[in-house]
Design an enzyme around this catalytic site. Sequence first.
Site, PDB file in Angstrom:
ATOM      1  N   GLY A  12       0.827  -1.224  -0.057  1.00 61.80           N
ATOM      2  CA  GLY A  12      -0.195   0.110   0.122  1.00 61.80           C
ATOM      3  C   GLY A  12       0.852   1.322  -0.087  1.00 61.80           C
ATOM      4  N   GLY A  77      -0.543   1.243  10.288  1.00 60.20           N
ATOM      5  CA  GLY A  77      -1.824   1.153  10.739  1.00 60.20           C
ATOM      6  C   GLY A  77      -2.664   0.071  10.277  1.00 60.20           C
ATOM      7  N   GLY A 136     -18.426   4.084  11.755  1.00 64.05           N
ATOM      8  CA  GLY A 136     -17.909   2.807  11.941  1.00 64.05           C
ATOM      9  C   GLY A 136     -16.293   2.635  12.288  1.00 64.05           C
ATOM     10  CE1 TYR A 140      -6.999   3.610  10.795  1.00 64.35           C
ATOM     11  CE2 TYR A 140      -8.704   5.232   9.844  1.00 64.35           C
ATOM     12  CZ  TYR A 140      -7.483   4.556   9.921  1.00 64.35           C
ATOM     13  OH  TYR A 140      -6.637   4.764   8.544  1.00 64.35           O
ATOM     14  N   GLY A 171      -7.004  10.600   2.355  1.00 62.58           N
ATOM     15  CA  GLY A 171      -8.360   9.925   2.476  1.00 62.58           C
ATOM     16  C   GLY A 171      -8.608   8.613   1.935  1.00 62.58           C
TER      17      GLY A 171
HETATM   18  N1  LIG Z   1      -5.827   3.080   2.550  1.00 61.71           N
HETATM   19  C1  LIG Z   1      -6.750   4.324   2.834  1.00 61.71           C
HETATM   20  O1  LIG Z   1      -7.685   4.332   2.431  1.00 61.71           O
HETATM   21  C2  LIG Z   1      -5.967   5.005   3.980  1.00 61.71           C
HETATM   22  C3  LIG Z   1      -6.810   6.041   4.334  1.00 61.71           C
HETATM   23  C4  LIG Z   1      -6.335   6.916   5.537  1.00 61.71           C
HETATM   24  C5  LIG Z   1      -5.136   6.564   6.421  1.00 61.71           C
HETATM   25  N2  LIG Z   1      -4.673   5.339   5.976  1.00 61.71           N
HETATM   26  C6  LIG Z   1      -3.338   5.162   6.522  1.00 61.71           C
HETATM   27  O2  LIG Z   1      -2.225   4.993   5.845  1.00 61.71           O
HETATM   28  C7  LIG Z   1      -1.350   3.921   6.558  1.00 61.71           C
HETATM   29  C8  LIG Z   1      -1.068   2.825   5.360  1.00 61.71           C
HETATM   30  O3  LIG Z   1      -2.385   2.247   5.003  1.00 61.71           O
HETATM   31  P1  LIG Z   1      -2.561   1.290   3.816  1.00 61.71           P
HETATM   32  O4  LIG Z   1      -3.837   1.363   3.289  1.00 61.71           O
HETATM   33  O5  LIG Z   1      -1.257   1.217   2.905  1.00 61.71           O
HETATM   34  O6  LIG Z   1      -2.538  -0.042   4.798  1.00 61.71           O
HETATM   35  P2  LIG Z   1      -2.230  -1.544   4.291  1.00 61.71           P
HETATM   36  O7  LIG Z   1      -3.014  -2.526   5.353  1.00 61.71           O
HETATM   37  O8  LIG Z   1      -2.490  -1.840   2.927  1.00 61.71           O
HETATM   38  O9  LIG Z   1      -0.585  -1.708   4.512  1.00 61.71           O
HETATM   39  C9  LIG Z   1      -0.290  -1.711   5.590  1.00 61.71           C
HETATM   40  C10 LIG Z   1       1.150  -2.325   6.067  1.00 61.71           C
HETATM   41  O10 LIG Z   1       1.489  -2.295   7.180  1.00 61.71           O
HETATM   42  C11 LIG Z   1       1.993  -3.563   7.775  1.00 61.71           C
HETATM   43  N3  LIG Z   1       1.531  -3.718   9.022  1.00 61.71           N
HETATM   44  C12 LIG Z   1       0.533  -3.806   9.843  1.00 61.71           C
HETATM   45  N4  LIG Z   1       0.673  -3.790  11.021  1.00 61.71           N
HETATM   46  C13 LIG Z   1       1.880  -3.981  11.350  1.00 61.71           C
HETATM   47  C14 LIG Z   1       2.624  -4.196  12.428  1.00 61.71           C
HETATM   48  N5  LIG Z   1       2.086  -4.124  13.789  1.00 61.71           N
HETATM   49  N6  LIG Z   1       3.995  -4.336  12.249  1.00 61.71           N
HETATM   50  C15 LIG Z   1       4.681  -4.137  11.108  1.00 61.71           C
HETATM   51  N7  LIG Z   1       3.905  -3.902  10.002  1.00 61.71           N
HETATM   52  C16 LIG Z   1       2.630  -4.094   9.921  1.00 61.71           C
HETATM   53  C17 LIG Z   1       1.216  -4.526   6.770  1.00 61.71           C
HETATM   54  O11 LIG Z   1       1.881  -5.854   6.740  1.00 61.71           O
HETATM   55  C18 LIG Z   1       1.138  -3.963   5.446  1.00 61.71           C
HETATM   56  O12 LIG Z   1       2.194  -4.167   4.704  1.00 61.71           O
HETATM   57  C19 LIG Z   1      -2.045   3.368   7.744  1.00 61.71           C
HETATM   58  O13 LIG Z   1      -1.697   4.033   8.833  1.00 61.71           O
HETATM   59  C20 LIG Z   1      -3.431   3.739   7.373  1.00 61.71           C
HETATM   60  O14 LIG Z   1      -4.291   3.812   8.700  1.00 61.71           O
HETATM   61  C21 LIG Z   1      -5.014   4.550   4.958  1.00 61.71           C
END
Ligand SMILES: NC(=O)c1ccc[n+]([C@@H]2O[C@H](COP(=O)([O-])OP(=O)(O)OC[C@H]3O[C@@H](n4cnc5c(N)ncnc54)[C@H](O)[C@@H]3O)[C@@H](O)[C@H]2O)c1
Length: 238
Positions: A12, A77, A136, A140, A171
Amino acid sequence: MRRALVTGGAAGIGAATVRRLVGEGKAVTFIDLDSVAGEALAQETGARFAALDGMDLGAVAEFLAGEDFDILVSNIGADQHAFFTGTGPADWQRLLSVNLQTAFAFCHGVLPGMQARGWGRIVLVSSEAGRLGSKGGAVYAAAKAGLLGFGRSLARENARYGITVNAVLPGPVHTPMVERAVAEVGAKILDDMARLTLLRRLGRPEEIAAAIAFFCSEDAGFITGEALGVSGGMGCGA
Ligand SMILES: NC(=O)c1ccc[n+]([C@@H]2O[C@H](COP(=O)([O-])OP(=O)(O)OC[C@H]3O[C@@H](n4cnc5c(N)ncnc54)[C@H](O)[C@@H]3O)[C@@H](O)[C@H]2O)c1
């Protein structure tokens, strides 16, 4: 060459950030729980990968004890899709741990070195949920809002050392996190998410990585304590 650490870098937004920072010529290390995806991305990019659970505070401290980083992107996250009344203490603890405490642990480990060298960049990956709330996703959202207060406090404490601390608030972005939400509650959530933005679409991980990389850059040296929405205008109240 600036040394960067990206947490949750195997997928991601984290993986897009790894690719982006490597492309800019930084020496990138990333950590993740997922060693299969991590090894594959390391192979692809030449970045260094370490398998690590960011919620294991002892393991994080041990890992960082032998390392020096100029840049930290605290990106780990995870979310949950349930009304608050449908959640319980175990959910609260897990969500605060993965979204907030992981940032404490990595900042705590990298800051002394940055302070000693008189230069540093910290970027906390928060969420628009942290300032707008999330139906929901109350716990978080609370954790992501916590990152904003935490980041501003670190910005105040560390400006004297030449360290900037900023937050990026994505977002909805097409990542495995959103794919899991689709699996949990159905594909309609994609339309619902797109409708929350002025641009009426989900973001791409690369679009978030671009903002993160800017805060990591020399050019962003006069910016600290800020929170930047990268959310298709969600912050305007679409
Ligand atoms: N995707 C969205 O729509 C979105 C929106 C707002 C904020 N975010 C934030 O962006 C950040 C990245 O989100 P994303 O969508 O790429 O997430 P994702 O779940 O697609 O990827 C997250 C990565 O973090 C790793 N991970 C999770 N827990 C872990 C841990 N305890 N130790 C080590 N690695 C860990 C996972 O293995 C994964 O590779 C997060 O903090 C998320 O809350 C995402």
